[in-house]
Design a protein around this motif. Structure first.
Motif, PDB file in Angstrom:
ATOM      1  N   GLN A   1       1.265  -1.032  -0.420  1.00  0.00           N
ATOM      2  CA  GLN A   1      -0.029  -0.340   0.054  1.00  0.00           C
ATOM      3  C   GLN A   1       0.554   1.489  -0.352  1.00  0.00           C
ATOM      4  OE1 GLN A   1      -3.702   0.241   0.083  1.00  0.00           O
ATOM      5  NE2 GLN A   1      -3.527  -1.824  -0.202  1.00  0.00           N
ATOM      6  N   GLY A   2       0.608   2.441  -0.737  1.00  0.00           N
ATOM      7  CA  GLY A   2       1.242   3.848  -0.637  1.00  0.00           C
ATOM      8  C   GLY A   2       2.827   3.690  -1.585  1.00  0.00           C
ATOM      9  N   VAL A   3       3.537   5.206  -1.159  1.00  0.00           N
ATOM     10  CA  VAL A   3       4.678   4.563  -2.384  1.00  0.00           C
ATOM     11  C   VAL A   3       5.362   5.579  -1.156  1.00  0.00           C
ATOM     12  CG1 VAL A   3       6.201   5.465  -4.501  1.00  0.00           C
ATOM     13  CG2 VAL A   3       3.355   4.839  -4.732  1.00  0.00           C
ATOM     14  N   PRO A   4       6.346   5.097  -0.635  1.00  0.00           N
ATOM     15  CA  PRO A   4       7.040   6.266   0.281  1.00  0.00           C
ATOM     16  C   PRO A   4       6.963   7.131  -0.205  1.00  0.00           C
ATOM     17  CG  PRO A   4       7.991   4.109   0.384  1.00  0.00           C
ATOM     18  CD  PRO A   4       6.932   3.869  -0.788  1.00  0.00           C
ATOM     19  N   GLY A   5       7.081   8.332   0.670  1.00  0.00           N
ATOM     20  CA  GLY A   5       7.613  10.156   0.284  1.00  0.00           C
ATOM     21  C   GLY A   5       6.005  10.577  -0.458  1.00  0.00           C
ATOM     22  N   GLN A   6       5.446   9.573  -0.795  1.00  0.00           N
ATOM     23  CA  GLN A   6       4.282  10.498  -1.654  1.00  0.00           C
ATOM     24  C   GLN A   6       2.658  10.407  -1.200  1.00  0.00           C
ATOM     25  OE1 GLN A   6       4.695   9.419  -5.904  1.00  0.00           O
ATOM     26  NE2 GLN A   6       6.604   8.746  -5.733  1.00  0.00           N
ATOM     27  N   THR A   7       1.973  11.037  -1.485  1.00  0.00           N
ATOM     28  CA  THR A   7       0.659  10.705  -1.359  1.00  0.00           C
ATOM     29  C   THR A   7      -0.384   9.779  -2.541  1.00  0.00           C
ATOM     30  OG1 THR A   7       0.123  13.058   0.109  1.00  0.00           O
ATOM     31  CG2 THR A   7      -1.687  11.934  -1.127  1.00  0.00           C
ATOM     32  N   VAL A   8      -0.709   8.665  -2.443  1.00  0.00           N
ATOM     33  CA  VAL A   8      -1.260   8.012  -3.222  1.00  0.00           C
ATOM     34  C   VAL A   8      -3.023   8.617  -3.107  1.00  0.00           C
ATOM     35  CG1 VAL A   8      -2.233   6.093  -4.023  1.00  0.00           C
ATOM     36  CG2 VAL A   8      -0.164   5.915  -3.270  1.00  0.00           C
TER      37      VAL A   8
ATOM     38  N   ILE B   1      -3.932   7.530   0.873  1.00  0.00           N
ATOM     39  CA  ILE B   1      -2.909   6.998   1.765  1.00  0.00           C
ATOM     40  C   ILE B   1      -1.363   7.944   1.756  1.00  0.00           C
ATOM     41  CG2 ILE B   1      -1.744   5.251   0.164  1.00  0.00           C
ATOM     42  CD1 ILE B   1      -1.785   3.738   2.882  1.00  0.00           C
ATOM     43  N   PHE B   2      -0.367   7.789   2.742  1.00  0.00           N
ATOM     44  CA  PHE B   2       1.119   8.722   2.469  1.00  0.00           C
ATOM     45  C   PHE B   2       1.336   7.680   3.632  1.00  0.00           C
ATOM     46  CE2 PHE B   2       3.898  11.439   5.093  1.00  0.00           C
ATOM     47  CZ  PHE B   2       4.687  11.435   3.367  1.00  0.00           C
ATOM     48  N   LEU B   3       2.724   7.852   2.621  1.00  0.00           N
ATOM     49  CA  LEU B   3       3.892   7.039   3.520  1.00  0.00           C
ATOM     50  C   LEU B   3       5.066   7.767   3.540  1.00  0.00           C
ATOM     51  CD1 LEU B   3       3.787   3.293   1.683  1.00  0.00           C
ATOM     52  CD2 LEU B   3       2.561   3.855   3.681  1.00  0.00           C
ATOM     53  N   PRO B   4       5.233   7.744   5.066  1.00  0.00           N
ATOM     54  CA  PRO B   4       7.246   9.033   5.314  1.00  0.00           C
ATOM     55  C   PRO B   4       8.034   8.463   4.202  1.00  0.00           C
ATOM     56  CG  PRO B   4       6.702   7.280   6.956  1.00  0.00           C
ATOM     57  CD  PRO B   4       5.236   7.599   6.557  1.00  0.00           C
ATOM     58  N   SER B   5       8.792   8.983   3.600  1.00  0.00           N
ATOM     59  CA  SER B   5       9.649   8.248   2.096  1.00  0.00           C
ATOM     60  C   SER B   5      10.787   7.605   3.104  1.00  0.00           C
ATOM     61  CB  SER B   5      10.703   9.907   2.413  1.00  0.00           C
ATOM     62  OG  SER B   5      11.095  10.940   3.404  1.00  0.00           O
TER      63      SER B   5
END
Length: 470
Positions: free
Chosen positions: A24-31, A45-49
């Motif tokens: 789920q998600g891409v580090p450093g980006q908002t999906v 979702i947002f994952l920290p970089s």
């Protein structure tokens, strides 16, 4: 409103769940849009970089009362990056609706989080606004021991029976609340702040210049930093001396600035808050001494006395409003009753105080006007329109106009009422008002209340003009 057993089951799974972290998600980006599997739910979702599955990360769930997932996520994103939070924000949460859309929304996000992300199951946080803040309290109690903190914008626990002082004494999470100076829930948030203070619970209240709304990005950042301090105090995360010292210095500078600008009451509260928040983390003797010194000032005592007096007056005024609206509901002459109610509520007097009184009285008057407006522009007309009762809806909307003229939301409700009355010209004038204020969506025009109107030549001509000049 009860939380379903599914919420409990998810969190029991969490403690030992294997993850496929990174699905789920891409580090450093908002999906911005993700569909939850087999549930009909969706979220951003947002994952920290720095996200990696080899460690566990705190999880922040955002619940907007209109399902605007990106609105709160945009406020918390930068702070989530700074402090290392996974953020999930639902498109399906809501308040002021029938049923409970929030439990399925939270369950869907928790299901994804425990299956596909590497989360710290002891550091789940919830943030909501108004009605979804109240729901966040319910989830926090239901998921006791897993929810470490709740961030509540313009809303505390659900009133009143389920959250007595005895219940609040058992609050199992830290609470960071916010309220606008003109927010009709401002006094409620102040009272909650005092109660939690008396009970010795971990809490913070930030008041900003504004109304009933989400907090700013800077306050959202303050909220997550405050949660980090609370996590250190309760050993949910490792002590970070650099973060502690930086936060202590920043808060101290802000309190000193308040003193320098003459806001002694807010400065006193700021120093006292610093002393409470950094207990066991930093030497707090100086902030406590400064808070005590300011509290003794006669001007501060007078302001605090006036605040409490205005809160008492506001509570009594709310009772007048509710009683008056009840009278309107039972009236057979809604137009005349509405006019009488507008006079009884002394709206003209409130407008004068809001324009020229002392600062505390001005804010209290604005909050009273906002209270009247919210009930007579939204809650009452909505109930009347559901009952096909256009005359009562229009009577309430006239009161709303007297409370706060020119607010575009009134136009849309008035259009619905006139459509029920088959008053084509008035309905189209109201729709034009809503269109010009950019609050008229194609979905609104497809509501059943406009079915007959859409069949008329006048509507087709109006719609054609709107299409040519959007």
């Amino acid at each position: 409103m009860k939380i379903s057993a599914c919420a409990y089951a998810l969190l029991w799974l969490l403690a030992g769940a294997a993850t496929t972290a990174g699905a789920q998600g891409v580090p450093g980006q908002t999906v911005e849009h993700v569909a939850a599997r087999d549930s009909g739910q969706s979220y951003a979702i947002f994952l920290p970089s720095g996200y990696a599955p080899r460690r566990r990360w705190p999880l922040l769930l955002l619940l907007d009362p209109r399902g605007r997932a990106m609105t709160p996520l945009s406020l918390f994103r930068d702070a989530a990056e700074q402090y290392g939070y996974i953020v999930m924000s639902s498109y399906n949460t809501a308040s002021d609706v029938d049923g409970d859309p929030n439990t399925p929304a939270v369950n869907a996000m928790l299901d994804v989080a425990q299956r596909e992300l590497s989360i710290d199951t002891n550091r789940i946080y919830l943030a909501g606004f108004s009605g979804t803040s109240r729901m966040s309290w319910l989830f926090g109690f239901a998921l006791r021991g897993r929810v470490a903190g709740v961030i509540g914008a313009s809303g505390g626990p659900p009133p009143p029976a389920g959250f007595t002082a005895d219940t609040l004494r058992q609050t199992p999470f830290a609470f960071f609340g916010t309220a606008g100076s003109d927010d009709f829930n401002h006094d409620e948030m102040r009272a909650l702040d005092r109660t939690l203070d008396t009970l010795g619970k971990a809490h913070q209240l930030t008041v900003f210049s504004g109304g009933h709304q989400w907090m700013s990005r800077s306050i959202a950042a303050d909220a997550l930093r405050w949660m980090e301090l609370q996590a250190m105090r309760t050993s949910l995360r490792a002590r970070d001396s650099a973060l502690i010292d930086s936060a202590f210095a920043d808060r101290g500078r802000a309190a000193e600035l308040l003193e320098q600008t003459g806001d002694a009451v807010t400065a006193m509260r700021a120093w006292r808050s610093i002393a409470h928040d950094f207990a066991s983390l930093h030497d707090t003797r100086s902030p406590m001494q400064r808070a005590d010194s300011l509290l003794k000032l006669p001007a501060v005592q007078r302001s605090l006395t006036l605040e409490r007096s205005l809160e008492t007056t506001s509570a009594a005024y709310m009772q007048r409003v509710m009683k008056g609206l009840l009278t309107l509901r039972g009236s057979t002459r809604p137009g005349a009753t509405g006019e009488s109610l507008a006079r009884e509520l002394a709206l003209d007097s409130l407008h004068r105080v809001a324009a020229s009184g002392d600062s505390l009285s001005r804010a209290a008057a604005r909050r009273a006007l906002e209270l009247v407006f919210v009930h007579t522009s939204f809650y009452e007309p909505r109930a009347y329109l559901e009952q096909q009762n256009a005359e009562h809806a229009l009577a309430a909307l006239r009161i709303a106009e007297s409370a706060e003229a020119g607010r575009p939301g009134v136009c849309l409700q008035r259009a619905r009422a006139y459509a029920l009355l088959r008053s084509e010209r008035s309905a189209l004038e109201s729709l034009t008002c809503a269109r010009d204020a950019r609050i008229l969506s194609p979905d609104v025009l497809q509501e059943h209340v406009f079915d007959r109107l859409r069949e008329t030549p006048a509507y087709r001509e109006w719609n054609a003009k709107t299409a040519r000049n959007p």
